[in-house]
Design a protein around this motif. Sequence first.
Motif, PDB file in Angstrom:
ATOM      1  N   SER A   1      -2.296   2.445  -8.568  1.00  0.00           N
ATOM      2  CA  SER A   1      -3.466   1.834  -7.941  1.00  0.00           C
ATOM      3  C   SER A   1      -3.305   0.324  -7.797  1.00  0.00           C
ATOM      4  O   SER A   1      -2.454  -0.293  -8.449  1.00  0.00           O
TER       5      SER A   1
ATOM      6  N   LYS B   1       1.174   4.116  -2.913  1.00  0.00           N
ATOM      7  CA  LYS B   1       0.916   5.523  -2.612  1.00  0.00           C
ATOM      8  C   LYS B   1       2.095   6.385  -3.038  1.00  0.00           C
ATOM      9  O   LYS B   1       1.921   7.447  -3.657  1.00  0.00           O
TER      10      LYS B   1
ATOM     11  N   TYR C   1       0.831  -1.208   0.000  1.00  0.00           N
ATOM     12  CA  TYR C   1       0.000   0.000   0.000  1.00  0.00           C
ATOM     13  C   TYR C   1       0.867   1.261   0.000  1.00  0.00           C
ATOM     14  O   TYR C   1       0.589   2.229  -0.718  1.00  0.00           O
TER      15      TYR C   1
ATOM     16  N   LYS D   1       2.197   6.625  -6.739  1.00  0.00           N
ATOM     17  CA  LYS D   1       0.944   7.149  -7.298  1.00  0.00           C
ATOM     18  C   LYS D   1       0.334   6.156  -8.291  1.00  0.00           C
ATOM     19  O   LYS D   1      -0.064   6.503  -9.406  1.00  0.00           O
TER      20      LYS D   1
END
Length: 218
Positions: free
Chosen positions: A34, A29, A25, A32
């Motif tokens: 998904s 992040k 995760y 950037k």
Amino acid sequence: MSLIDSLVSENAATTGKLTFGDRIYMLLKQQKRSKAWLAEKIGISKQAMNYLLNHASNIKFINEIALALDVNPEWLKTGKGKLTIALHERNDIRHLPIMNMQDVSSLAKAKNSVKANKETIVVNAALSLDCFAVLLDNTSMKPLFNQGTILIFDPAKKPCNGSFVIFSIKKTSEVYFRQLFVEGNNIYLKSMDVMYKNISNEKIIIHGTLIESRNRFM
């Protein structure tokens, strides 16, 4: 300190322990990106990715995820070691060129010519050097194998009743991907889509037995 290092430190200080899912995760992040992007990159569904990140006790796809996110697989799995590691330093993976189906009928020649193809798939270095990857170009084995699925075959693996094999017909050199069934002294090679023919009573050359498939999700 980099953003990812600060995120790691912050989470570790808060929870006392960083999980496999936490590390992914935070990398997503920081980059950037998904979860959907990562799922497509390694060839699994979005649902499978969610389960992998949040519930799976048996961690899978370490090498594929590490390559996609450009991090050290050992750090990704355990949180130990360097965050990043150069590809040339890794001995646990190798790149396998993706062939077209019709190239398989002249496999030795295809392996040489396909080296110029920029598209490859990352596989475990422990796989036989004779293994090869093929892009499925039709819907003959749908719904189990969709068009665009990447299939990995091992020529040394002996097929058995129910195996999925890639083969060519001797008299035409046409290449097919089918499921093999043995009934008595007869061999049947069956498609899953009724629009495609089953094959029997033909002299064939089996080029490899399927050992892995990776779907591409649009």
